[in-house]
Design a protein around this motif. Structure first.
Motif, mmCIF file in Angstrom:
data_model
loop_
_atom_site.group_PDB
_atom_site.id
_atom_site.type_symbol
_atom_site.label_atom_id
_atom_site.label_comp_id
_atom_site.label_asym_id
_atom_site.label_seq_id
_atom_site.Cartn_x
_atom_site.Cartn_y
_atom_site.Cartn_z
ATOM 1 N N SER A 1 0.856 -1.192 0.000
ATOM 2 C CA SER A 1 0.000 0.000 0.000
ATOM 3 C C SER A 1 0.885 1.233 0.000
ATOM 4 N N SER B 1 -3.683 -2.734 -1.617
ATOM 5 C CA SER B 1 -4.709 -1.741 -1.266
ATOM 6 C C SER B 1 -4.392 -0.405 -1.917
ATOM 7 N N SER B 2 -5.196 -0.026 -2.903
ATOM 8 C CA SER B 2 -5.145 1.304 -3.525
ATOM 9 C C SER B 2 -3.727 1.688 -3.930
ATOM 10 N N ASN C 1 -7.573 -4.741 -3.789
ATOM 11 C CA ASN C 1 -8.580 -3.761 -3.401
ATOM 12 C C ASN C 1 -8.260 -2.416 -4.041
ATOM 13 N N GLU C 2 -8.928 -2.111 -5.151
ATOM 14 C CA GLU C 2 -8.787 -0.828 -5.838
ATOM 15 C C GLU C 2 -7.352 -0.568 -6.254
ATOM 16 N N GLY C 3 -6.645 -1.624 -6.662
ATOM 17 C CA GLY C 3 -5.258 -1.488 -7.066
ATOM 18 C C GLY C 3 -5.016 -1.944 -8.490
#
Length: 244
Positions: free
Chosen positions: A123, A144-145, A163-165
């Motif tokens: 992250s 994560s992102s 996750n949103e990556g």
């Protein structure tokens, strides 16, 4: 050591046979003894080289690598604590790297081979992971992102979460358990899904395959990609194999 050791630069040397660290070792230089870390080891700039025959990051131990710094482990290493990168480089090429607890942040993770029995959580920025990765049934790979690239093959019997990556498997993924995305962009050279593997995706998820997609999963009741898109790219010829 229960105090603070400040390593002053490339010529700094911490000598001895074995160091049990409950305090802090910070800076750049060479640490020659076996190291059992229960405290903090932090590379702040330049190279902090842990050169003892064995380096163990014990439960509660923290290894931190700041931007512009390299934490280099030259012999055996296992992690039962935390290895956290803040834009720096962690390097362990002498032997396979065993993670039993937590590796994460963002930066360059350079290994010979990784065995993940804990969590690798990327992250906060761009990450690059060198060395083949075995994510065991106990392990989790989480993005994560952020953006992360696995430059060698990944085999996963545990869980992978995007996750949103933007997650790149540049030498392919062999999936033996769960890949979950929410929503995200996931890129593969080859995607191989074995009998126990399955994917759970949300609306807006994209799976980009540059090579071949081989799916022998029997987990049809747990597979959910009805609102996601599978896209082939980078080349005229692809192989798609699906059981059933």
């Amino acid at each position: 050591n229960r105090g603070g050791v400040q390593m002053g630069g490339p010529a700094a040397v911490l000598a001895g046979h074995t160091t049990i660290n409950h305090g802090s070792i910070v800076g750049a230089g060479e640490v020659h003894p076996n190291l059992y870390n229960h405290g903090i080891v932090q590379a702040t700039s330049g190279i902090l080289a842990l050169m003892g025959p064995a380096v163990l990051n014990k439960p509660g131990g923290e290894m931190i690598v700041m931007e512009g710094a390299v934490l280099r482990v030259t012999n055996d290493f296992s992690n039962e604590g935390s290895v956290m990168l803040h834009g720096g480089v962690f390097e362990h090429l002498a032997a396979p790297t065993l993670n039993l607890f937590d590796v994460g942040g963002h930066g360059q993770f350079i290994g010979n081979q990784w065995t993940n029995d804990g969590v690798m959580h990327f992250s906060g920025g761009l990450s690059s992971i060198d060395g083949a990765v075995m994510n065991t049934a106990m392990g989790s790979l989480i993005l994560s992102s952020a953006t992360a690239s696995f430059n060698h093959h990944v085999t996963s019997a545990g869980t992978i979460e995007n996750n949103e990556g933007h997650l790149h498997f540049l030498s392919g993924l062999t999936l033996n358990n769960l890949l979950i995305t929410d929503p995200a962009e996931t890129f593969f050279t080859d995607l191989i899904v074995r009998e126990e593997g399955f994917i759970q995706a949300e609306s807006g998820d994209h799976f980009w395959v540059a090579g071949n997609f081989e799916n022998s999963s029997v987990m049809n009741t747990q597979w959910e990609t009805s609102r996601a898109a599978l896209l082939f790219h980078d080349g005229p010829n692809h192989v798609m194999e699906v059981v059933g």
